[in-house]
Enzyme design. Structure first.
Site, PDB file in Angstrom:
ATOM      1  CG  ASP A  69      17.694 -17.750  18.300  1.00 27.12           C
ATOM      2  OD1 ASP A  69      18.356 -17.496  19.303  1.00 27.12           O
ATOM      3  OD2 ASP A  69      18.144 -17.752  17.135  1.00 27.12           O
ATOM      4  CE  LYS A  88      16.246  -8.509  16.022  1.00 29.96           C
ATOM      5  NZ  LYS A  88      16.784  -9.540  15.180  1.00 29.96           N
ATOM      6  CG  ASP A 116      18.501 -15.482  24.079  1.00 27.59           C
ATOM      7  OD1 ASP A 116      19.526 -15.626  23.407  1.00 27.59           O
ATOM      8  OD2 ASP A 116      17.799 -14.459  24.027  1.00 27.59           O
TER       9      ASP A 116
END
Lengths: 1183, 446
Positions: free
Chosen positions: A870, A939, A1098
Site C-alpha cells: 500500500d 485519519k 494505490d
C-alpha cells in the site's frame, strides 16, 4: 463638443509626442482617428504591439462621453499606455510631466495614484509581452513535436449538432438493421427536405443510406444520394465512395467505365484509393466488394497498409518499447487448445446476453410456503409474458401507423431490433430485480434501454459477420498466451493488431457501431416501463383471501418529493414484494457482462474495441451521455502505453478461494453478521412499527415521532435489502465460477484510474470479495515469501502501523499460535482473525501461512496468494514529490527511515498540541476534547484533504468519528468537529507547505481557465488526455405518456464550465491522473519482468515471491515519473491550450483576465530540496 | 411621577408643533445610529387627535431601566392603545429614557436602508415607514388577545409601527445577530410590549436531531418561553405572524407550513396561527391559482386553499424592500411585474369538522401531491391506481364527470373526495395508506 474635440486633439498630440520621444523602437503608425483602430487590428497579425495599441484606442470613445475629470485621467492613461509597454523606465519620464500639467491639488493626488498604477500595469505588461513572445516560440517547437492534435480542436462546429446527428444516425442504423429500407429512405429524405434540419446533417448520415443501397446493388439510388449530398452542400468522403464502389463490385455486369468515372471523381475530391481502405469501416463483405471493383480497373492493386506508425513514445516508456531484449512476458498456464475452448464458452455466454445461475441461497431448506410462492410466481410470470407480448405487439402496431410526419423520430425501429420475446424477457427480468422500495423511473428506464442496446449491439455484430472473424483472430492470438507455444517478444495489443492486419479481408472487428444518445435509451426504456405498469396485474386476494378479488397492477407509478422537486418512482405492490420475499427464488439472471470472463479478455487495440468479446465496452467510463472524453481519446494518436497497461491488468487470471467462500456462504445463509460485514437477511431487520393513522390516542407530536420511526425503519430495511442483494450477487457469482479460472477485463475512469468491468464481483470490492479471490497461477514462496505473507497478515490487522518490517514480522511470529488456530478453527476457535481490520482477508492469509508452514519446505510451497503493498497516503506522496518538499516527503515515507512515518499520527499530534494550548487559554471546546484526539479521528480527513475535501465535508467526517466514541459528550459534537477540522487543516498546511502551494496553483489556474470559458484539460505523462466534464446544468425534458422526465445535464460541453466544480476538482483529479500513471508504469514494467500484477488504485498486488521485484519497480517508476518536469509540462500545455488562441481585445477587462491567466499559468510553483532518488531506498514508501 | 412628566411634556409638544422646521433641523443634527428623534412632519398628523385622550392611564413605570421586568406584568389592553398615541418628541440635546407613551420614530428611509444593508444574513427588509404603516393597518394590531410574531424585523421599522399602532404584544424574532442589539435596546426602553428573541422563524423545527442553537429553535421551546399555550382549533386566532419570505425559500417554506398545518404540528399545535407573509407575485399566483390554470395550479395551492381563507392584503414593488447583504447579481426579470404580495393565510376554523383529522391528514397530503404532480392526467386513473375499479363509483358519488383531469378539480372537491375515500374499505387497503410522504430533505415534516 468643442471641448471634446480639443481634448481629442490634445491627446493625440500628446500621444504622438510621447511616442516620438520615448519609444523609438515601437514602429507603429500613430492612429489619426479612433475609428481606425479596427483596421489596424486587422492589418497586424497577432503581435503584442497590436493588442496594446488597440486597447489604448478603445478607451478613447469611452472617454468622450464621461466627465472631464475622468477624461483627463483616462487621457493620460491612454497616452502612457503604449509607452509603458515598451519599457517600464520610460514611464518615469512621463510622470513628472503629467503631474506638472495638473493644477488642482486633489486631482493631482488622484493622478499620482493613477500613474503609479499604470506603472505597475506597465511592469506586468512587460512580463506578459515577454511571455507571449516565448510562447510563440514554444508553440512552434510543439507543433513540430507532433503534440498538436490535442490542442487546437475545432470541436465548436462538430459538437454543435452532435446530439441530433447521433439521433438521426442511430435511427437510420436501426432501420438498416431491420432492413426497413423504406422507412429509412423516407426518413432521410424528410430530414433532407427541411432546410433547418439539412444543415445539421453530415456526410456520414447519407453514407448510411448509400451503404444500404449498395447491399441491394442499386447504383442509381447511390447516384441520387450523391446528388442529395451536393444539394446539402456536403462533400462525399471516402466512406461514400466505398459504398459506391461496393455497389459496383456487387453488380457482376457493371461496366468498367462506370468504375473509372467513379475513381476519377474520387481523385478530383482528393481521395486516393489507399484512403478508402484506411479510413473506412467495413462490414460483412464490403471490403472485398470494393476491392473487386477496384481490381476491374487496377488488377494488381494491393491496399496500402495502415500507416499506423506513430510509434513515438513518451520518454517515460520509450525504452520499454524499443529495448525488449531482456523482457520476458508472462504466459498463462493453459494450452492453446484450452484457451480456444474457453473462448467458445465465453462467446456463447455473451451471445446469450444473459446468464442464469443458482443463487447461494439454494442451500436453504425449502418450506411448503416457499414452494407455493414459487409456483405462484412461475405461473404468473407465464401470464405476464403472454400479456406483455401482446401489449408489445399492439404498441408496435400503433406506432408503425401513427407517425404521420416522417421527420419525427419514432420508437418503432427501436422496438424491432430484437425478437418480441427478448423485449418481454428484459421486462420480466427487471420486475424480478426491482428493489422493494422502488426505483426512480429514470434509472429503471435507463437500465431497460441499456439492456436493449447491449443486446442489439451483439446482434449487430452477428449481422456484420464479425463473430467468425473474431474467432479466427482470437484462436491465433492464443498462441501468444498459451504455455505450449513459442515465446513472443511482443505485447498482446501488438499481436492482435498484427493479426488483424494479416487477416484484413472480410469485416472489420470494430464495426463502427454507434452508441445511442442517452435520450433514445431513456425514451425506449420509459416506453417499456409504461407497458409494464399498464399490463402487469395480479389478483388482490392472492395472499389474503378476505380481500375482495380484483386485478391490481403489480407495479405502480407514483411521485416522491425531494425538496421542491418531484421524482417519478416505480414501486412494486406490497403483495408482489411479499411473494418475492417468501419465495426466495434460487435462480438469478444477470447480464453477461456482470460475470467475469472465462477466457483472457480481448486486448484493447483502439478506443472502441477491447475487453469483452461482443459486449460493447467503453475504454473510458463516463457519465451517460457525456461524449467529450471519447472525442478526445479518438483524436489522440498514441494511447498504446495506456491500453497496454489495461491489457496487462486484465490478463491476470483468478481463481476462487473455495474454503473461504464456503465459510462465508455458511454465515450468509445463516443469519449474516454485521461485525464480519456479511449482511444479514431481511428477517433480521428491525420491524417496521405498525401505526394506525386513525388512532386518536396519539398526540400530533407523538404521531410525528412515530412516523419518523416508520420512515427510518423503512429506510433501514431498504438499505439492508440492497446490501443483502449485493452480497447475494457477489457470492452467487463467486459460487458459480468456484471451479473455474476467470479474468476481469479492465477499463478506466476519466482520470485514468483503472477498474475491472464486472460490477458486482471483482478484486476492488469489499474485504469479503477480496478474501475469496486468489491468483490462478501459483508461484513458490521462495526465500522471503513466507516473511512477506506474515507481514501482509500484520498489515491486514491494522496493528503495528508504526513498527518496522522486522517488528511486524516479529509480531507475527509471536502470535503464530493464534494464526494457526484461526486457520484451523475459524468459527469455533479463539477467533483471533475476527478482530483484524480486514477480517476475511486476514483469515485467508492465516490459512495460507498455516499451509506454507506445514509444508515440507516452505520456500517451495506453491502459493496463489496475492500480497499487497500500500502507498502510505498516496495523494500526499505525489504532492510531496511534485514539490520536492523535504518535510512532507519525510512524513509520507518518500525518505528512507527506520520505521514507517505515519502522517495521520503526526497530524493528530500537532492538533493535540494546539488543543492543549487552547485548553489552557480556557477554550471550552478544547477542554472538552481532552483525551479524544487520536489518529483515527483525523485519519479520514487527512487522507481526503489531498483529494479536495472541503471544511464542510471534513467536519462531517470528524463528526462521524466523534459520534462513534461513546464517552464523548454528544452535545459538543458539532462544536468539537468544527474546531477540529479547523485544526487539522491548519496542521496540514503547516506540514505540507509545498503541497499547499501546488494545490493553490492548480486551483487558481483552473478557476481562471474556467472563468475564461474553457474546460480544464490536460495530458498525463503517459499521453492520456483528460478533460473535466463539469458544466453548468441544462435541463432536458423527455416526454412520455407516463410522466415527463427532467434530465439535469451538467456534462454538456456546449454549456459554460461550472467554475466551482472545475476549480475544486482539478487538484484531486490531477493527482489521481498522476497516481494512475504511476500505477500504469508499474504495471507495464512488471509485465515485462514477467510478474503477476494487479492494482486497487494505490494498492499493488503480486505473488509473495515477487514482492521485492515489484517494490523495486514501483519505486523506480515513481522516481522516473517525477523526474519528468510534470508541472512545467502541465504549465506549457495549459499555456498553449488556453493562451495562444486569437485574443479578443474587445474589452480591456477580458484582456486583463487573459493576461493574469497567462502569468499564473507560467508561474510554476517552486520546488524544494528533496532528492527524489532517495525514494528508491525507502522501505515504507509502499509497504 | 408619570403625571408630572406628562405635564412637563405637553408644552413641549405644543411647542414642537409650532416650530417644526426648527425641530426638523434639530433631529438631523442629533443623528445617532439609533435615534428616537421624530421627523416632525410625521408626528403631526397623529398628534392632532391623540392629544385629547391624554390623561387616562394608570401609573406605570416609565423609565427604561424598570421595563426589564418580566413579561407577565403587561400593559392592560385597554389603556395601551390610547397611550401609545401620546407620543412625545425628544428634545434637542436631551437624552432620556423612552417611555411607553412615546411615539416611536420610524426613522428616515436612507438611514434605515443603511442599517438594513449592514445585516449579515440575506433577507428582504422593510425600511420605508409608509410601507410599515400600511402593513400595520392590515394586521389590525389593536386586537388585544392576539400576539404578533414579527419575523426578522431587521432595523425594526415595522416593529415600531406596530407598537405605535397599539399592538399589545409584539414578539420580534430576529435571526440575524447583527440587528439584535438595537432591537434589544428598544425592548429595554419599553415596558414589555415588545419582546425580542434571537430566533429565525423560517428555520424553526429543523430537520436534524442535533442540538439546536439560536437562531434555530423548536416551536415548543419558543412558545413555552413566551407563555403561549395551546388553544383549540376553533378558538380565535391566538397568534399572527408577519414576515417576508426570501425568494429562495418561498416554496419550501410554504410547503413546510402547510404540511404542519394539516397535521397540526409545529406552530399549529397552538391553534390557528395566522400568517401574513410577503411572497413574490409569482408564488402568489401559484398559491391562488384556480383549477384549470394548468401551469400554476399545484399541490400546495390546493392545500393552502383548502386550509385557509387567503386574502391578498397589499402589493408592493420589490424595490421598496432592501436586501440585507445585497448581492450584485440579481436575477433578471423573472416576471415583468415584480411585486411582493402581502398575503394573509388564516386557517379555517371548520377545517377539521368533516372527517379530516390531523391523523389522517397525511394521507390527504399524499393524495393531493400525487394527483397534482401532473395536472393533465385523468383523476379516475389516479383513483383506480389506489383502488382498482373504484374510481368511477367514487366520482359519481361526488358528481364529477369520469374524464375530469386532476387540474380541474377544486380544493373543496379534493377534500370531499378524500373524506369519501377515507370512509371506504377499499381505499384504506390501498398502498396509498402505506406510503408515507417522506421527504429526506425535510424529515419530521411528514
Amino acid at each position: 463638443m468643442e471641448k471634446l474635440t480639443w481634448e481629442k486633439k490634445n491627446k493625440l498630440k500628446q500621444q504622438q509626442h510621447l511616442q516620438k520621444k520615448c519609444s523609438g523602437t515601437v514602429k507603429e503608425k500613430p492612429a489619426p482617428k479612433s475609428q481606425s483602430s479596427k483596421s489596424i487590428s486587422k492589418m497586424l497579425p497577432g503581435t503584442t504591439h497590436k493588442t496594446i495599441s488597440t486597447t489604448a484606442k478603445k478607451t478613447t470613445p469611452l472617454t468622450q462621453t464621461s466627465k472631464k475629470k475622468k477624461t483627463l485621467s483616462d487621457q493620460i492613461r491612454a497616452a502612457v499606455y503604449p509607452v509603458a509597454t515598451s519599457a517600464a523606465a520610460t514611464v518615469k519620464v512621463v510622470k513628472p510631466r503629467t503631474v506638472s500639467e495638473e493644477k488642482k491639488k486633489d486631482l493631482k493626488n488622484q493622478h499620482l495614484r493613477e500613474v503609479g498604477r499604470i506603472q505597475t500595469d506597465g511592469d506586468a505588461d512587460g512580463k506578459a509581452k515577454e511571455l507571449e513572445r516565448t510562447l510563440v516560440q514554444k508553440v512552434d517547437q510543439w507543433t513540430s513535436s507532433g503534440m498538436s492534435e490535442l490542442l487546437h480542436d475545432g470541436d465548436g462546429e462538430a459538437n454543435a449538432c452532435g446530439d441530433f446527428q447521433q439521433s438521426v444516425r442511430s435511427y437510420l442504423e436501426a432501420c438498416v438493421f431491420t432492413e426497413n429500407i423504406d422507412r429509412a429512405h423516407r426518413f432521410l429524405l424528410s430530414q433532407h427536405r427541411m432546410r433547418g434540419r439539412r444543415k445539421l446533417l453530415n456526410t456520414d448520415v447519407y453514407n448510411i443510406m448509400m451503404r444500404l443501397w449498395a447491399k441491394k446493388g442499386m447504383l442509381h439510388q447511390i447516384g441520387r444520394m450523391f446528388i442529395l449530398l451536393e444539394e446539402a452542400g456536403l462533400k462525399p468522403n471516402p466512406r461514400s465512395y466505398c459504398a459506391a464502389l461496393e455497389c459496383m463490385g456487387r453488380n457482376p455486369n457493371c461496366s468498367p467505365n462506370v468504375i473509372t468515372r467513379c475513381l476519377s471523381r474520387m481523385k478530383e475530391d482528393g481521395i486516393s484509393v489507399d484512403d478508402l481502405f484506411n479510413q473506412s469501416v467495413f462490414r460483412q463483405d464490403e471490403r472485398d466488394m470494393v476491392l473487386k471493383a477496384v481490381h476491374t480497373i487496377q488488377p494488381d492493386y494491393l491496399p496500402g497498409l495502415n500507416p499506423n506508425t506513430s510509434e513515438s513514445y513518451t520518454s517515460l516508456v520509450r525504452d520499454l518499447y524499443t529495448q525488449r531484449a531482456d523482457h520476458q512476458y508472462p504466459k498463462l498456464d493453459f494450452t492453446q487448445a484450452e484457451l480456444q475452448e474457453r473462448f467458445q464458452r465465453q462467446l456463447s455466454v455473451e451471445q446469450a446476453c444473459t446468464v442464469t445461475i443458482d443463487s447461494v441461497e439454494t442451500a436453504k431448506p425449502v418450506t411448503e410456503n416457499m414452494t407455493k410462492m414459487r409456483e405462484q410466481l412461475t405461473k404468473h410470470r407465464a401470464q405476464w409474458r403472454t400479456i406483455l407480448l401482446q401489449a408489445l405487439r399492439e404498441s408496435k402496431m400503433i406506432l408503425v401507423n401513427t407517425n404521420t410526419k416522417d421527420y419525427r423520430l419514432n420508437l418503432y425501429p427501436y422496438l424491432c431490433l430484437l425478437e418480441d420475446k427478448e423485449y418481454v424477457e428484459i421486462m420480466i427480468q427487471s420486475v424480478a430485480n426491482l428493489p422493494p422500495s422502488g426505483e426512480s423511473l429514470r434509472l429503471l428506464a435507463a437500465d431497460l434501454g441499456n439492456r436493449v442496446f447491449t443486446k442489439y449491439a451483439v446482434r449487430q455484430k452477428h449481422q456484420n459477420h464479425i463473430v467468425e472473424k473474431l474467432a479466427n483472430i482470437y484462436n491465433t492470438y492464443t498462441e501468444l498466451l498459451a504455455k505450449d507455444t513459442k515465446e513472443f517478444n511482443i505485447l498482446p495489443r501488438e499481436k492482435w493488431c498484427n493479426l488483424e492486419m494479416e487477416q484484413s479481408s472480410g469485416p472489420m472487428l470494430q464495426g463502427g457501431e454507434l452508441s445511442w444518445p442517452h435520450i433514445i435509451t431513456l425514451e425506449l426504456g420509459t416506453h417499456l416501463v409504461d407497458m409494464m405498469v399498464k399490463n402487469l396485474k395480479i389478483n388482490s386476494d392472492i395472499l389474503n383471501p378476505s380481500h375482495e378479488r380484483k386485478l391490481i397492477p403489480i407495479l405502480y407509478h407514483m411521485y416522491t418529493f425531494r425538496s421542491t422537486r418531484q421524482i417519478g418512482f416505480i414501486k412494486p405492490h406490497p403483495i408482489l414484494i411479499q411473494m418475492q420475499q417468501e419465495a426466495t427464488e434460487t435462480k438469478l439472471t444477470f447480464d453477461s457482462y456482470v460475470m467475469p470472463m472465462l477466457c483472457p479478455p480481448v486486448p484493447w487495440t483502439s478506443v472502441k474495441f477491447g475487453a469483452y468479446l461482443l459486449t460493447p465496452t467503453k475504454l473510458m467510463r463516463s457519465v451517460d451521455g457525456a461524449v467529450q472524453h471519447e472525442e478526445l481519446l479518438e483524436k489522440c494518436q498514441n494511447l498504446h502505453a495506456v491500453m497496454d497497461s489495461l491489457n496487462q491488468l486484465g490478463s491476470c487470471a483468478w481463481r476462487i478461494n473455495k474454503p473461504l467462500l464456503d465459510i462465508i456462504i455458511s454465515i450468509f445463509n445463516d443469519r449474516g453478521s454485521d461485525k464480519l460485514d456479511i449482511p444479514p437477511p431481511l428477517s433480521e431487520a428491525p420491524k417496521i412499527p405498525q401505526f394506525n393513522p386513525h388512532d386518536h390516542t396519539y398526540t400530533p407530536s407523538e404521531k410525528a415521532e412515530l412516523r419518523k420511526d416508520v420512515v427510518n425503519a423503512k429506510r433501514k430495511c431498504s438499505e439492508m435489502h440492497s446490501l443483502r442483494m449485493n452480497a447475494l450477487y457477489q457470492l452467487s457469482i463467486a459460487n458459480h465460477i468456484r471451479d473455474d479460472v476467470f479474468w476481469f477485463p479492465h477499463n478506466m475512469d476519466f482520470r485514468g484510474r483503472t477498474y475491472p468491468c464486472p460490477p458486482y464481483f471483482n478484486h476492488l470490492g469489499s474485504d469479503v470479495t477480496r478474501a475469496i479471490l486468489v491468483f490462478a497461477e501459483g508461484k513458490p514462496l521462495g526465500p522471503k515469501g513466507l516473511d512477506w505473507l506474515k507481514i501482509h497478515l500484520v498489515n491486514l490487522t491494522g496493528l503495528k502501523k508504526r513498527s518496522s518490517q522486522e517488528g511486524r514480522l516479529e509480531y507475527a511470529n509471536s502470535i503464530m499460535e493464534d494464526i494457526l488456530d484461526s486457520a484451523d478453527n475459524p468459527l469455533n476457535g479463539k477467533k483471533w482473525w475476527m478482530n483484524a481490520d480486514e477480517p476475511w482477508q486476514a483469515l485467508a492469509c492465516c490459512k495460507e501461512i498455516a499451509s506454507a508452514v506445514r509444508s515440507p519446505d516452505p520456500t517451495k510451497f506453491i502459493s496463489n496468494f496475492p500480497v499487497h503493498q500500500d502507498g502510505s497516503c498516496n495523494g500526499l506522496q505525489h504532492y510531496a514529490a511534485l514539490g520536492r518538499d523535504v518535510i512532507g516527503a519525510t512524513s509520507v515515507n518518500l525518505m528512507p527511515c527506520d520505521v514507517p512515518q505515519d502522517v495521520y499520527s503526526g497530524v493528530a499530534q500537532q492538533v493535540e498540541e494546539l488543543r492543549a494550548h487552547d485548553a489552557e487559554r480556557g477554550l471550552k471546546v478544547a477542554q472538552v476534547l481532552e483525551g479524544f484526539i487520536n489518529r483515527k479521528v483525523v485519519k479520514q480527513t487527512v487522507m481526503t484533504v489531498v483529494y479536495g475535501v472541503t471544511r464542510y465535508g471534513g467536519r462531517l467526517q470528524i463528526e462521524k468519528r466523534l459520534k462513534e466514541i461513546d464517552e464523548f459528550p454528544k452535545d459538543h459534537v458539532w462544536d468539537a468537529s468544527q474546531y477540529l477540522v479547523r485544526m487539522v487543516f491548519g496542521a496540514l498546511k503547516e506540514m505540507f507547505t509545498g503541497t499547499r502551494e501546488i494545490q493553490d496553483w492548480l486551483t487558481e489556474s483552473a478557476r481562471l481557465i474556467s472563468k475564461s470559458g474553457h474546460t480544464v484539460e490536460w495530458v498525463t505523462p503517459l499521453g492520456l488526455p483528460i478533460i473535466q466534464p463539469y458544466h453548468r446544468a441544462r435541463t432536458q425534458v423527455i416526454k412520455s405518456t407516463m410522466q415527463c422526465i427532467n434530465l439535469q445535464i451538467n456534462y454538456d460541453a456546449k454549456e459554460r464550465p461550472d467554475t466551482v466544480k472545475q476549480k475544486n476538482a482539478f487538484p484531486p483529479n490531477f493527482i489521481h491522473s498522476l497516481d494512475s500513471t504511476h500505477m500504469m508504469l508499474t504495471a507495464l514494467h512488471c509485465y515485462s519482468a514477467g510478474l503477476t500484477f494487479v492494482s486497487v488504485h494505490d494498492c499493488f498486488w503480486t505473488h509473495a515471491l515477487t514482492v521485492d521485484t515489484m517494490n523495486k519497480i514501483c519505486r523506480e517508476q515513481f522516481v522516473a515519473l517525477h523526474s519528468q518536469p510534470i508541472l512545467e509540462e502541465l504549465s506549457n500545455f495549459l499555456l498553449k491550450k488556453y493562451c495562444t488562441g486569437p485574443i479578443t481585445e474587445a474589452k480591456k477587462k477580458k484582456y486583463q483576465e487573459y493576461k493574469t491567466l497567462m502569468q499564473l499559468l507560467a508561474k510554476v510553483p517552486e520546488t524544494g530540496e528533496f532528492d527524489l532518488e532517495r525514494v528508491k531506498e525507502s522501505t515504507y514508501f509502499f509497504s | 411621577m408619570y403625571r408630572t412628566l406628562v405635564l412637563v411634556m405637553r408644552p413641549v409638544c405644543c411647542h414642537s408643533i409650532r416650530s417644526r422646521s426648527c425641530l426638523h433641523k434639530a433631529a438631523f443634527a442629533h443623528r445617532r445610529p439609533f435615534s428616537f428623534c421624530v421627523p416632525a412632519a410625521l408626528v403631526l398628523q397623529r398628534r392632532a387627535y391623540s392629544l385629547d385622550s391624554l390623561s387616562s392611564g394608570p401609573g406605570r413605570p416609565t423609565l427604561g431601566s424598570s421595563s426589564q421586568q418580566s413579561h407577565t406584568e403587561r400593559t392592560s389592553p385597554s389603556t395601551a392603545l390610547t397611550h401609545r398615541n401620546l407620543s412625545a418628541v425628544a428634545l434637542q440635546g436631551q437624552s432620556r429614557q423612552l417611555c411607553q407613551y412615546d411615539f416611536l420614530d420610524l426613522g428616515e428611509v436612507d438611514e434605515n436602508v443603511r442599517r438594513a444593508q449592514s445585516g449579515k444574513k440575506k433577507s428582504h427588509l422593510i425600511v420605508d415607514p409608509h410601507l410599515a404603516k400600511l402593513v400595520t393597518q392590515h394586521l389590525e394590531p389593536e386586537d388585544a388577545k392576539c400576539v404578533i410574531l414579527e419575523c426578522n424585523p431587521g432595523p425594526g421599522v415595522l416593529t415600531r409601527s406596530l407598537l405605535n399602532a397599539g399592538a399589545q404584544r409584539v414578539v420580534a424574532l430576529e435571526g440575524d445577530k447583527h440587528f439584535l442589539h438595537d432591537l434589544q435596546e428598544l425592548e429595554g426602553h419599553l415596558s414589555g410590549q415588545l419582546e425580542v428573541v434571537h430566533c429565525d422563524f423560517f428555520r424553526m423545527d429543523p430537520i436534524g436531531k442535533g442540538n439546536m442553537k439560536p437562531p434555530v429553535t423548536s416551536s415548543e421551546k419558543l412558545f413555552t418561553d413566551l407563555g403561549i399555550s395551546e388553544t383549540s382549533w376553533t378558538d380565535d386566532i391566538p397568534v399572527k405572524v408577519v414576515g417576508i419570505l426570501a425568494p429562495h425559500q418561498e416554496r419550501s417554506m410554504l410547503l413546510k407550513m402547510v404540511y404542519a398545518l394539516f397535521e397540526r404540528l409545529s406552530v399549529y399545535r397552538y391553534g390557528r396561527i395566522e400568517l401574513n407573509l410577503f411572497i413574490s407575485e409569482m408564488e402568489y399566483l401559484k398559491l391562488m391559482a384556480r383549477p384549470g390554470n394548468m401551469l400554476n395550479y399545484r399541490a400546495f395551492s390546493v392545500l393552502w386553499q383548502m386550509a385557509c381563507d387567503i386574502e391578498l392584503l397589499h402589493k408592493e414593488p420589490r424595490e421598496s424592500f432592501v436586501m440585507s447583504k445585497p448581492s450584485k447579481s440579481s436575477k433578471k426579470g423573472k416576471i415583468a411585474n415584480d411585486h411582493m404580495c402581502l398575503v394573509r393565510l388564516r386557517p379555517r376554523a371548520d377545517l377539521f369538522s368533516g372527517g379530516l383529522t390531523p391523523s389522517n391528514a397525511s394521507t390527504l397530503l399524499m393524495m393531493v401531491k400525487q394527483c397534482l404532480a401532473r395536472r393533465k392526467v385523468k383523476l379516475i386513473d389516479r383513483l383506480n391506481q389506489w383502488s382498482p375499479d373504484s374510481g368511477s363509483k367514487l366520482l359519481s358519488e361526488v358528481g364529477m364527470p369520469d374524464d375530469i383531469l386532476t387540474g380541474y378539480v377544486y380544493p373543496e372537491e379534493y377534500l370531499q373526495l378524500f373524506q369519501l375515500m377515507d370512509k371506504s374499505q377499499q381505499f384504506t387497503q390501498s398502498w396509498l395508506y402505506e406510503e408515507i410522504l417522506e421527504n429526506t430533505q425535510r424529515e419530521g415534516w411528514g
